[in-house]
Design an enzyme around this catalytic site. Structure first.
Site, mmCIF file in Angstrom:
data_model
loop_
_atom_site.group_PDB
_atom_site.id
_atom_site.type_symbol
_atom_site.label_atom_id
_atom_site.label_comp_id
_atom_site.label_asym_id
_atom_site.label_seq_id
_atom_site.Cartn_x
_atom_site.Cartn_y
_atom_site.Cartn_z
ATOM 1 N N SER A 155 -13.538 6.504 3.996
ATOM 2 C CA SER A 155 -13.975 7.172 5.229
ATOM 3 C C SER A 155 -15.500 7.173 5.348
ATOM 4 O O SER A 155 -16.201 7.571 4.420
ATOM 5 C CB SER A 155 -13.478 8.617 5.256
ATOM 6 O OG SER A 155 -12.073 8.670 5.294
ATOM 7 N N HIS A 165 -11.970 4.667 10.020
ATOM 8 C CA HIS A 165 -11.242 3.546 9.424
ATOM 9 C C HIS A 165 -10.967 2.523 10.526
ATOM 10 O O HIS A 165 -10.153 2.762 11.425
ATOM 11 C CB HIS A 165 -9.941 4.031 8.788
ATOM 12 C CG HIS A 165 -10.158 4.874 7.565
ATOM 13 N ND1 HIS A 165 -10.145 4.346 6.292
ATOM 14 C CD2 HIS A 165 -10.425 6.189 7.425
ATOM 15 C CE1 HIS A 165 -10.381 5.321 5.415
ATOM 16 N NE2 HIS A 165 -10.552 6.441 6.089
ATOM 17 N N HIS A 175 -3.105 5.987 4.676
ATOM 18 C CA HIS A 175 -2.932 7.090 3.741
ATOM 19 C C HIS A 175 -1.525 7.661 3.805
ATOM 20 O O HIS A 175 -0.846 7.570 4.829
ATOM 21 C CB HIS A 175 -3.923 8.229 4.064
ATOM 22 C CG HIS A 175 -5.343 7.797 4.176
ATOM 23 N ND1 HIS A 175 -5.843 7.183 5.312
ATOM 24 C CD2 HIS A 175 -6.387 7.907 3.302
ATOM 25 C CE1 HIS A 175 -7.140 6.928 5.125
ATOM 26 N NE2 HIS A 175 -7.491 7.351 3.929
ATOM 27 N N TYR A 180 -0.870 10.781 3.975
ATOM 28 C CA TYR A 180 -0.827 11.914 4.906
ATOM 29 C C TYR A 180 -0.646 11.497 6.366
ATOM 30 O O TYR A 180 -0.332 12.323 7.215
ATOM 31 C CB TYR A 180 -2.061 12.816 4.755
ATOM 32 C CG TYR A 180 -3.392 12.182 5.119
ATOM 33 C CD1 TYR A 180 -3.759 11.974 6.437
ATOM 34 C CD2 TYR A 180 -4.295 11.834 4.125
ATOM 35 C CE1 TYR A 180 -4.978 11.416 6.770
ATOM 36 C CE2 TYR A 180 -5.520 11.274 4.443
ATOM 37 C CZ TYR A 180 -5.860 11.064 5.762
ATOM 38 O OH TYR A 180 -7.073 10.518 6.082
ATOM 39 N N GLU A 181 -0.851 10.196 6.643
ATOM 40 C CA GLU A 181 -0.580 9.713 7.996
ATOM 41 C C GLU A 181 0.905 9.468 8.225
ATOM 42 O O GLU A 181 1.305 9.128 9.341
ATOM 43 C CB GLU A 181 -1.336 8.412 8.244
ATOM 44 C CG GLU A 181 -2.848 8.520 8.215
ATOM 45 C CD GLU A 181 -3.506 7.158 8.358
ATOM 46 O OE1 GLU A 181 -3.559 6.655 9.490
ATOM 47 O OE2 GLU A 181 -3.938 6.592 7.330
ATOM 48 N N ALA A 204 -14.537 8.441 0.145
ATOM 49 C CA ALA A 204 -15.307 9.659 0.356
ATOM 50 C C ALA A 204 -14.561 10.773 -0.365
ATOM 51 O O ALA A 204 -13.343 10.908 -0.213
ATOM 52 C CB ALA A 204 -15.421 9.970 1.838
ATOM 53 N N MET A 208 -8.102 11.758 -1.023
ATOM 54 C CA MET A 208 -6.736 11.525 -0.549
ATOM 55 C C MET A 208 -6.380 10.044 -0.537
ATOM 56 O O MET A 208 -5.586 9.594 0.282
ATOM 57 C CB MET A 208 -6.570 12.123 0.853
ATOM 58 C CG MET A 208 -6.894 13.609 0.921
ATOM 59 S SD MET A 208 -6.913 14.225 2.625
ATOM 60 C CE MET A 208 -7.650 15.852 2.378
ATOM 61 N N SER A 209 -6.961 9.290 -1.468
ATOM 62 C CA SER A 209 -6.708 7.842 -1.509
ATOM 63 C C SER A 209 -6.901 7.339 -2.931
ATOM 64 O O SER A 209 -6.940 8.111 -3.883
ATOM 65 C CB SER A 209 -7.665 7.106 -0.558
ATOM 66 O OG SER A 209 -9.005 7.234 -1.014
ATOM 67 N N ASN A 260 -19.074 16.325 0.192
ATOM 68 C CA ASN A 260 -19.153 17.787 0.245
ATOM 69 C C ASN A 260 -18.890 18.301 -1.157
ATOM 70 O O ASN A 260 -18.286 17.601 -1.976
ATOM 71 C CB ASN A 260 -18.128 18.368 1.226
ATOM 72 C CG ASN A 260 -16.703 17.986 0.849
ATOM 73 O OD1 ASN A 260 -16.285 16.832 1.007
ATOM 74 N ND2 ASN A 260 -15.935 18.942 0.344
ATOM 75 N N HIS A 296 -13.506 17.073 8.562
ATOM 76 C CA HIS A 296 -13.555 15.612 8.503
ATOM 77 C C HIS A 296 -14.853 15.101 9.117
ATOM 78 O O HIS A 296 -15.419 14.090 8.659
ATOM 79 C CB HIS A 296 -12.345 15.013 9.235
ATOM 80 C CG HIS A 296 -12.196 13.535 9.034
ATOM 81 N ND1 HIS A 296 -12.070 12.962 7.784
ATOM 82 C CD2 HIS A 296 -12.179 12.503 9.920
ATOM 83 C CE1 HIS A 296 -11.962 11.651 7.908
ATOM 84 N NE2 HIS A 296 -12.029 11.342 9.185
#
Length: 262
Positions: free
Chosen positions: A29, A60, A82, A84-85, A112, A204-205, A228, A238
């Site tokens: 990201s 993306h 991902h 989560y998608e 990220a 998350m990847s 962060n 995000h």
């Protein structure tokens, strides 16, 4: 994607590019700016590749870029998908498997990530020394080579490449990356738990792609852009992640170019 679909996708790409890639570079990201360093670029939208899914997440691009970095033929995944998608594991790791089918010997995974170590600051770059898979899933037998029912992850991230990355002028730190399913950012209690497990950054990847790469025999380098740092009562969005990753993209690009010169 089945093995037959991977072969079909590789054949489609082989006909569209002048030379097979040596390396796959997956951009996380906000890190799409890294692709600007590729010379002689040829872009192939993922929609044009049989069986590939497109990302629905801001930051993306959904394009495969072929070209050169420091004289090396590369395949750049500008936008991953991902869990989560709603995508299946097969979709998440498809580009890694296609790169291997095209003849790539190495894979550089960037992401990220949220900093778990309180000494981190947004903009830091972390070389992944090891990973923890907390996505709740992994690769199944149909996604692995027929002669490899189990994947050795004892040295998942290549020691020589890690040393080269740490020796660059960026001066990155090394750490453990933990991959979670998302899409919720971590609660303070979850941050405390992940720290207790020995993780330095969370995202998350990456973890499933690293498993797929090792299953295919690819050398792996992992780079996290710390966007962060989790602290008590510190919110995360995000948009914040994209802003910080975009600002860090120049450092990630410089690190990669220095590593590829080695």
């Amino acid at each position: 994607m089945t093995g037959h679909m991977i072969d079909d996708a590789a054949a489609r790409l082989r006909a569209a590019i002048p030379a097979p890639p040596e390396l796959l570079l997956t951009l996380g990201s906000g890190l799409d700016g890294v692709a600007d360093a590729v010379t002689d670029p040829i872009d192939v939208p993922v929609e044009d590749v049989p069986g590939l899914a497109a990302s629905t997440v801001a930051g993306h691009a959904g394009v495969l870029r072929f070209g050169h970095l420091e004289g090396r033929a590369v395949m750049v995944q500008r936008g991953r998908v991902h869990l989560y998608e709603g995508h299946a594991v097969a979709d998440v790791v498809a580009v890694v498997r296609i790169a291997a089918a095209l003849g790539a010997s190495g894979c550089i995974l960037t992401n990220a990530a949220g900093g778990l170590d309180p000494s981190m600051t947004p903009g830091d770059v972390m070389v992944i020394a090891d990973q923890i898979n907390l996505t709740g899933t992994s690769l199944t037998a149909d996604l692995l080579p027929d002669d490899l029912p189990f994947v050795d992850m004892a040295a998942a991230y290549d020691a020589q490449w890690r040393a080269a990355a740490c020796a660059t002028s960026i001066g990155p730190r090394e750490g453990v990356y933990v991959g979670v399913r998302g899409p919720a950012f971590e609660t303070p209690a979850e941050v405390a738990m992940l720290r207790s497990l020995g993780a330095d950054a969370v995202g998350m990847s990456t973890v499933l792609e690293a498993i797929a790469a090792r299953a295919a025999g690819l050398r792996v380098l992992g780079i996290s852009s710390i966007t962060n740092v989790h602290g008590p009562g510190v919110p995360t969005s995000h948009e914040e992640v994209l802003r910080a990753a975009d600002a860090a993209a120049a450092n990630v690009t410089r690190l990669l170019l220095e590593v590829l010169r080695d």
